[in-house]
Design a protein around this motif. Structure first.
Motif, PDB file in Angstrom:
ATOM      1  N   VAL A  14       0.826  -1.205   0.000  1.00 21.97           N
ATOM      2  CA  VAL A  14       0.000   0.000   0.000  1.00 21.97           C
ATOM      3  C   VAL A  14       0.862   1.258   0.000  1.00 21.97           C
ATOM      4  N   SER A  15       1.940   1.264   0.782  1.00 23.08           N
ATOM      5  CA  SER A  15       2.794   2.454   0.839  1.00 23.08           C
ATOM      6  C   SER A  15       3.523   2.691  -0.478  1.00 23.08           C
ATOM      7  N   LEU A  16       3.882   1.611  -1.184  1.00 26.92           N
ATOM      8  CA  LEU A  16       4.551   1.753  -2.477  1.00 26.92           C
ATOM      9  C   LEU A  16       3.597   2.268  -3.549  1.00 26.92           C
ATOM     10  N   ILE A  17       2.360   1.756  -3.527  1.00 26.53           N
ATOM     11  CA  ILE A  17       1.405   2.102  -4.586  1.00 26.53           C
ATOM     12  C   ILE A  17       0.660   3.392  -4.277  1.00 26.53           C
ATOM     13  N   GLY A  18       0.157   3.500  -3.048  1.00 27.38           N
ATOM     14  CA  GLY A  18      -0.716   4.625  -2.716  1.00 27.38           C
ATOM     15  C   GLY A  18      -0.092   5.718  -1.897  1.00 27.38           C
ATOM     16  N   GLY A  19       1.091   5.498  -1.331  1.00 25.31           N
ATOM     17  CA  GLY A  19       1.738   6.526  -0.535  1.00 25.31           C
ATOM     18  C   GLY A  19       1.129   6.660   0.848  1.00 25.31           C
ATOM     19  N   SER A  20       1.361   7.819   1.464  1.00 22.03           N
ATOM     20  CA  SER A  20       0.956   8.023   2.851  1.00 22.03           C
ATOM     21  C   SER A  20      -0.554   8.049   3.027  1.00 22.03           C
ATOM     22  N   SER A  21      -1.283   8.598   2.059  1.00 19.22           N
ATOM     23  CA  SER A  21      -2.742   8.664   2.196  1.00 19.22           C
ATOM     24  C   SER A  21      -3.357   7.274   2.198  1.00 19.22           C
ATOM     25  N   ALA A  22      -2.872   6.402   1.320  1.00 19.79           N
ATOM     26  CA  ALA A  22      -3.388   5.030   1.283  1.00 19.79           C
ATOM     27  C   ALA A  22      -2.988   4.271   2.542  1.00 19.79           C
ATOM     28  N   ALA A  23      -1.795   4.552   3.070  1.00 20.51           N
ATOM     29  CA  ALA A  23      -1.369   3.901   4.307  1.00 20.51           C
ATOM     30  C   ALA A  23      -2.273   4.294   5.462  1.00 20.51           C
ATOM     31  N   GLY A  24      -2.700   5.558   5.464  1.00 20.10           N
ATOM     32  CA  GLY A  24      -3.654   6.005   6.489  1.00 20.10           C
ATOM     33  C   GLY A  24      -4.979   5.280   6.373  1.00 20.10           C
ATOM     34  N   GLU A  25      -5.429   5.034   5.134  1.00 17.98           N
ATOM     35  CA  GLU A  25      -6.673   4.281   4.935  1.00 17.98           C
ATOM     36  C   GLU A  25      -6.533   2.844   5.434  1.00 17.98           C
ATOM     37  N   LEU A  26      -5.346   2.282   5.324  1.00 18.14           N
ATOM     38  CA  LEU A  26      -5.125   0.912   5.789  1.00 18.14           C
ATOM     39  C   LEU A  26      -5.300   0.817   7.301  1.00 18.14           C
ATOM     40  N   ILE A  27      -4.958   1.872   8.023  1.00 10.66           N
ATOM     41  CA  ILE A  27      -5.173   1.897   9.470  1.00 10.66           C
ATOM     42  C   ILE A  27      -6.663   1.799   9.775  1.00 10.66           C
ATOM     43  N   ILE A  28      -7.487   2.491   8.977  1.00 11.77           N
ATOM     44  CA  ILE A  28      -8.937   2.435   9.173  1.00 11.77           C
ATOM     45  C   ILE A  28      -9.465   1.028   8.921  1.00 11.77           C
ATOM     46  N   ILE A  29      -8.945   0.371   7.872  1.00 13.18           N
ATOM     47  CA  ILE A  29      -9.356  -1.002   7.571  1.00 13.18           C
ATOM     48  C   ILE A  29      -8.968  -1.935   8.722  1.00 13.18           C
ATOM     49  N   ALA A  30      -7.782  -1.721   9.271  1.00 13.42           N
ATOM     50  CA  ALA A  30      -7.350  -2.533  10.416  1.00 13.42           C
ATOM     51  C   ALA A  30      -8.286  -2.334  11.597  1.00 13.42           C
ATOM     52  N   SER A  31      -8.766  -1.110  11.812  1.00 13.36           N
ATOM     53  CA  SER A  31      -9.716  -0.842  12.886  1.00 13.36           C
ATOM     54  C   SER A  31     -11.022  -1.579  12.657  1.00 13.36           C
TER      55      SER A  31
END
Length: 561
Positions: A396-413
């Motif tokens: 996610v960090s390679l493809i989407g950068g920091s914004s996508a990484a932030g979204e991954l935190i929401i998915i983990a929640s």
């Protein structure tokens, strides 16, 4: 097993050696000696004993101040200033009650939550619960990986994807800590918690939030705005973590409770439990640690609310406040409060991320040992858990950068919210069962209160899960037909999910797993009256040593006879 092999195995648990010392069965970990790092509680009844109990609560409190909580708190303060502080107060009180039940289960029965699940549920149910618990452990590791990567980027300008890879090195640090025992680990975690608190208290002093508004936000409930309800649910859902329940019930086993009136009172060689002091001190210890975590969460929301509520923000900072995440928070604090403020935030985030990985990994070890009776070499277990979190974070960090990484935190929640009922409901049922807790079962008031809290948490997490799925579906960009089919499958999945929750709620406990309560007449009557099966571990003292934090080596059934 030969004497050489026995001597080389890593000690983990202790049972009594005496006339009642018969085999617990092939799934029971035993040792032949007491570990030198064992934490022994003094026999003398004194408030000084409290210091011997301090430790597990701080490991548990980390889950309440992990990077995922950081992001939710930042968003709450940025969008609604101090209006949602009362949610943190209520959630912290509820978390204290739930965590106290987890500690009580371990202290009274000598078994942690995962082991009770293995003893109580059929093999298929037990396997499904294990899978869900493992998913929760991985989900709690994802925010840690991303949070640490963000912190490294803020401090040293390391690219996000490199920071994700570097977090794997914390495995080496964790393995280094394991050889020193749980007490050293508890001191380290406590230090990191107070480091986080110090950083945000300094931030709080310089951001200067309005004290009267903060107090009003704490004690006057209100929900204003379209997204306030959803954000409040996110705050509540993030305050009780499923892996924490497994972890807390296991960590309390690291203390050797004395055999005395306030510990274990031996009458005619039969163990009778009066663990009022132990349960009370664990309650106090947990309250202190969770209070520190509560103050940290309050500070984060207050700093975010004060900064974003400032009237002299430039357009760029206003845009950051409208969609605040961990990465944008650094730039916002730098622009408004100065470069040092950004560095302090990064230090706190790094401490949060690194402490979270320690507690998450050990929760995974206890989950695997408890559900499957499987002992995996610690470095393999750590590497496996971390890899499952690093791979999606790296992609996610390679493809989407920091914004996508932030979204991954929401998915983990969302994953943690999904799994919570499957840890919380068994805990509530076990601690309310006389066949498991004996005279230490929950009182009627405690049972009603905890079931109300548990039901409320399950309902809001289910609501959060449904609304998040609908929002994700709505913004997915799929065609209408694809959205309809996805919605149908999602609806069916939700029905199965609710049915599984109801199964756990209404299924009666059928196993008596109370090795410390065999001589309790009340328990004996309850056990015989229900006709429930009794596990072969009856008659043993609790495992008194989990202090090495290492899982014991697998032993064959013949070695335990």
């Amino acid at each position: 097993m030969s004497g050489t092999m026995q001597g080389s195995s890593q000690p983990q648990f202790m049972t009594s050696v005496g006339r009642n010392n018969r085999s617990n069965g092939p799934g029971t970990p035993l040792i032949e000696s007491i570990d030198v790092d064992q934490i022994v509680i003094p026999e003398k009844n004194s408030w000084k004993n409290l210091f011997s109990y301090i430790g597990p609560g701080f490991l548990v409190s980390i889950a309440y101040i992990d990077p995922g909580n950081f992001e939710t708190d930042l968003q709450a303060g940025a969008q609604y200033k101090y209006e949602l502080l009362w949610i943190i107060l209520i959630a912290s009180c509820a978390a204290l009650v739930i965590q106290s039940l987890a500690a009580r289960l371990g202290v009274v029965t000598g078994k942690h939550l995962a082991e009770h699940c293995r003893a109580e549920y059929p093999k298929v149910t037990n396997f499904i619960l294990w899978i869900l618990a493992e998913l929760a452990v991985v989900a709690c590791d994802i925010p840690e990986v991303i949070g640490t990567a963000f912190a490294l980027n803020m401090l040293f300008r390391i690219p996000l994807w490199c920071g994700v890879l570097i977090t794997g090195l914390s495995t080496l640090m964790l393995l280094l800590l394991q050889q020193y025992g749980v007490r050293k680990l508890e001191f380290l975690i406590a230090f990191l918690v107070f480091l986080i608190a110090t950083c945000f208290l300094v931030e709080l002093g310089y951001s200067k939030p309005n004290s009267s508004e903060v107090v009003r936000g704490l004690f006057v409930p209100e929900l204003k705005g379209n997204g306030a309800t959803g954000l409040a649910i996110s705050l509540l859902g993030a305050m009780v973590m499923p892996h924490n329940l497994f972890l807390h019930s296991a960590l309390v086993l690291s203390r050797k409770v004395p055999r005395s009136v306030h510990g274990i009172k031996v009458i005619s060689d039969s163990p009778y439990i009066d663990l009022v002091e132990a349960c009370r001190f664990y309650m106090i210890e947990s309250a202190f640690a969770l209070t520190v975590a509560f103050l940290i969460n309050i500070s984060i929301i207050s700093v975010s609310g004060a900064v974003c509520g400032s009237g002299n923000l430039n357009p760029e900072d206003q845009a950051n406040c409208s969609d605040l995440d961990l990465n944008k928070a650094s730039f916002l604090l730098k622009n408004v409060l100065g470069n040092w403020s950004s560095k302090l935030f990064a230090v706190a985030l790094l401490a949060s991320g690194q402490s979270s990985t320690i507690t998450g990994t050990y929760a995974g070890q206890y989950v695997m040992q408890g559900f499957l009776d499987l002992r995996m070499t610690p470095w393999i277990r750590n590497l496996l858990t971390r890899s499952l979190a690093i791979v999606p974070s790296l992609i996610v960090s390679l493809i989407g950068g920091s914004s996508a990484a932030g979204e991954l935190i929401i998915i983990a929640s969302m994953i943690l919210s999904f799994e919570l009922p499957f840890a919380l409901i068994p805990l509530l049922k076990f601690t309310s069962s006389k066949t498991k807790m004996g005279q230490h079962t929950n009182s009627i008031f405690t049972s009603v209160l905890t079931w109300l809290i548990g039901s409320f948490i399950v309902v809001i997490n289910t609501y959060f899960l449904i609304t998040s799925f609908v929002k994700l579906l709505h913004h997915s960009g799929m065609s209408t037909v694809s959205q309809v089919f996805s919605g149908i499958f999602g609806f069916l999945g939700m029905l199965i999910y609710i049915a599984a929750i109801l199964y756990l709620v209404f299924r009666k406990n059928r196993k008596s797993t109370m090795p410390l309560l065999e001589s309790d007449p009340e328990v004996s009557v309850a056990g015989h009256g229900t006709g429930s099966g009794t596990e072969g571990s009856l008659g043993h003292l609790p495992r008194e040593d989990i202090s090495s934090m290492q899982l014991p080596q697998q032993r064959a059934a013949s070695d335990l006879d």
